[in-house]
Write a protein that holds these residues in place. Structure first.
Motif, short mmCIF file in Angstrom:
data_model
loop_
_atom_site.label_atom_id
_atom_site.label_comp_id
_atom_site.label_asym_id
_atom_site.label_seq_id
_atom_site.Cartn_x
_atom_site.Cartn_y
_atom_site.Cartn_z
N SER A 153 -25.38 17.36 39.37
CA SER A 153 -26.34 17.77 40.39
C SER A 153 -27.77 17.62 39.88
CB SER A 153 -26.08 19.21 40.81
OG SER A 153 -27.08 19.67 41.69
N THR A 154 -28.00 18.05 38.64
CA THR A 154 -29.34 17.95 38.05
C THR A 154 -29.76 16.49 37.90
OG1 THR A 154 -28.98 20.00 36.83
CG2 THR A 154 -30.73 18.57 36.05
N GLN A 155 -28.84 15.66 37.46
CA GLN A 155 -29.15 14.24 37.29
C GLN A 155 -29.46 13.58 38.64
OE1 GLN A 155 -25.70 12.82 35.20
NE2 GLN A 155 -26.58 13.26 33.18
N GLU A 156 -28.72 13.97 39.66
CA GLU A 156 -28.96 13.40 40.99
C GLU A 156 -30.33 13.82 41.52
OE1 GLU A 156 -28.54 11.20 44.33
OE2 GLU A 156 -27.36 11.15 42.49
N GLN A 157 -30.70 15.09 41.30
CA GLN A 157 -32.02 15.56 41.71
C GLN A 157 -33.12 14.79 40.98
OE1 GLN A 157 -31.74 19.74 40.89
NE2 GLN A 157 -31.06 20.26 42.95
N ALA A 158 -32.92 14.59 39.68
CA ALA A 158 -33.90 13.85 38.88
C ALA A 158 -34.03 12.41 39.38
CB ALA A 158 -33.50 13.87 37.41
N ARG A 159 -32.89 11.80 39.72
CA ARG A 159 -32.89 10.42 40.22
C ARG A 159 -33.68 10.31 41.52
NH1 ARG A 159 -28.09 9.14 38.01
NH2 ARG A 159 -27.01 10.46 39.48
N LYS A 160 -33.45 11.27 42.41
CA LYS A 160 -34.15 11.25 43.70
C LYS A 160 -35.65 11.46 43.51
CE LYS A 160 -30.30 12.81 46.59
NZ LYS A 160 -29.76 13.93 47.42
N LEU A 161 -36.01 12.37 42.61
CA LEU A 161 -37.42 12.63 42.34
C LEU A 161 -38.09 11.39 41.74
CD1 LEU A 161 -39.76 14.66 42.27
CD2 LEU A 161 -38.96 15.39 40.02
N ALA A 162 -37.40 10.73 40.81
CA ALA A 162 -37.94 9.52 40.19
C ALA A 162 -38.16 8.43 41.23
CB ALA A 162 -37.00 9.03 39.09
N ARG A 163 -37.18 8.25 42.12
CA ARG A 163 -37.30 7.22 43.15
C ARG A 163 -38.44 7.53 44.11
NH1 ARG A 163 -35.96 1.97 43.42
NH2 ARG A 163 -37.60 1.56 44.91
N ARG A 164 -38.59 8.83 44.43
CA ARG A 164 -39.64 9.24 45.35
C ARG A 164 -41.02 8.89 44.77
NH1 ARG A 164 -37.43 13.66 46.78
NH2 ARG A 164 -38.46 15.14 45.39
N HIS A 165 -41.21 9.15 43.49
CA HIS A 165 -42.50 8.83 42.87
C HIS A 165 -42.70 7.32 42.74
CE1 HIS A 165 -44.27 12.71 42.03
NE2 HIS A 165 -43.07 13.15 41.69
N LEU A 166 -41.63 6.59 42.45
CA LEU A 166 -41.74 5.13 42.39
C LEU A 166 -42.18 4.58 43.74
CD1 LEU A 166 -41.28 2.57 40.61
CD2 LEU A 166 -39.03 2.43 41.65
N ASP A 167 -41.56 5.06 44.81
CA ASP A 167 -41.91 4.61 46.16
C ASP A 167 -43.35 4.98 46.51
OD1 ASP A 167 -39.39 3.55 46.46
OD2 ASP A 167 -38.61 5.23 47.63
N ALA A 168 -43.78 6.17 46.08
CA ALA A 168 -45.17 6.59 46.32
C ALA A 168 -46.13 5.66 45.59
CB ALA A 168 -45.37 8.04 45.87
N GLY A 169 -45.76 5.28 44.35
CA GLY A 169 -46.59 4.35 43.60
C GLY A 169 -46.69 3.00 44.29
N VAL A 170 -45.57 2.51 44.81
CA VAL A 170 -45.56 1.22 45.50
C VAL A 170 -46.47 1.27 46.73
CG1 VAL A 170 -44.13 -0.37 46.84
CG2 VAL A 170 -43.30 0.52 44.65
N ALA A 171 -46.41 2.39 47.49
CA ALA A 171 -47.24 2.53 48.68
C ALA A 171 -48.73 2.50 48.31
CB ALA A 171 -46.90 3.82 49.42
N PRO B 168 -50.26 6.82 37.73
CA PRO B 168 -49.59 8.09 37.40
C PRO B 168 -48.30 8.31 38.19
CG PRO B 168 -51.70 8.48 38.51
CD PRO B 168 -51.65 7.03 38.18
N GLU B 169 -48.20 7.70 39.38
CA GLU B 169 -46.95 7.81 40.13
C GLU B 169 -45.84 7.03 39.45
OE1 GLU B 169 -46.18 9.72 42.57
OE2 GLU B 169 -48.16 10.44 43.17
N TYR B 170 -46.19 5.93 38.76
CA TYR B 170 -45.20 5.19 37.99
C TYR B 170 -44.88 5.88 36.67
CZ TYR B 170 -46.24 1.28 41.19
OH TYR B 170 -46.41 0.49 42.30
N ASP B 171 -45.84 6.66 36.16
CA ASP B 171 -45.60 7.39 34.91
C ASP B 171 -44.47 8.40 35.07
OD1 ASP B 171 -47.65 6.08 33.61
OD2 ASP B 171 -49.12 7.69 33.94
N LEU B 172 -44.44 9.10 36.20
CA LEU B 172 -43.49 10.20 36.38
C LEU B 172 -42.03 9.75 36.33
CD1 LEU B 172 -45.52 12.23 39.01
CD2 LEU B 172 -44.79 13.06 36.78
N PRO B 173 -41.65 8.65 37.01
CA PRO B 173 -40.25 8.21 36.88
C PRO B 173 -39.87 7.88 35.44
CG PRO B 173 -41.30 7.10 38.72
CD PRO B 173 -42.38 7.85 38.00
N LEU B 174 -40.84 7.39 34.65
CA LEU B 174 -40.54 7.03 33.27
C LEU B 174 -40.37 8.25 32.39
CD1 LEU B 174 -42.88 3.93 32.95
CD2 LEU B 174 -40.39 3.94 32.94
N ARG B 175 -40.93 9.38 32.78
CA ARG B 175 -40.67 10.62 32.04
C ARG B 175 -39.23 11.09 32.27
NH1 ARG B 175 -46.07 14.14 33.51
NH2 ARG B 175 -47.62 12.62 32.76
#
Length: 203
Positions: free
Chosen positions: A33-51, A63-70
């Motif tokens: 569950s924790t890994q899935e939440q982290a995956r969704k959060l990472a994807r959300r920030h990646l998409d925000a960076g792309v926008a 910085p939006e691309y930085d967060l998924p890499l953390r």
């Protein structure tokens, strides 16, 4: 405030571990569950960076691309996109560092090689850039931008026959964009004769 809450959530997701019970390992369902939440959060920030990237806000995208890499240090797509943002900011050495990391993680991303080639072009290294545009084209033979970029690199080196060949390839792949490509070449260097030949070939 939003950035603070996001950082707190990331720290919580990274630090969440179930209490040990009699020496047993982590509870699988909680870990999943924790890994899935982290995956969704990472994807959300990646998409925000792309926008942000697509709207031309490259400094805000970084910085939006930085967060998924953390969350996922092996996130090849985040390295690729952050590298492209750095390139747009003329931070080409940092861009190349990200492209190198992306290639280590996934050598089959044509966009990484294309971005790497453009960064080298911006640094005045067309001969080295050709190698990367070539790799991008091998992975995606219909990538007209890489043909055009490689044509630019050949042009900078005075290799007119190869320049024309790459411009022709781009026109043949997307003949409906021939005029746009013609204008792009004209805006860049005024090499009209080369593109006139390419256009005549379509008639």
């Amino acid at each position: 405030m939003k950035a603070c809450l996001t950082s707190c959530l990331i720290l919580m997701l990274l630090s969440l571990t179930p209490l040990a019970c009699g020496g047993s390992g982590p509870e699988p369902t909680l870990v999943a569950s924790t890994q899935e939440q982290a995956r969704k959060l990472a994807r959300r920030h990646l998409d925000a960076g792309v926008a942000l990237h697509e709207s031309g806000r490259f400094a805000d995208a970084v910085p939006e691309y930085d967060l998924p890499l953390r969350l996922y240090p092996h996130y090849d797509e985040a390295y690729m996109n952050r590298g492209m943002a750095y390139a747009q900011l003329d931070e080409n050495q940092r861009a190349i560092q990200d492209f190198e990391q992306a290639v280590r993680l996934n050598p089959n991303l044509p966009g990484v090689y294309a971005g790497w080639g453009r960064a080298l072009m911006a640094m005045g290294e067309p001969e080295e850039a050709i190698r990367y545009f070539h790799e991008a084209i091998l992975l995606d033979p219909l990538d007209t931008e890489s043909y055009l970029d490689r044509g630019d690199a050949y042009s900078d080196m005075g290799r007119d026959a190869r320049t024309l060949n790459d411009y022709n390839e781009a026109v043949e792949i997307e003949p409906d964009k021939a005029e746009a490509y013609y204008q792009r070449r004209f805006d860049r260097k005024g090499r009209l004769a080369e593109f006139e030949l390419a256009l005549e070939r379509l008639q």
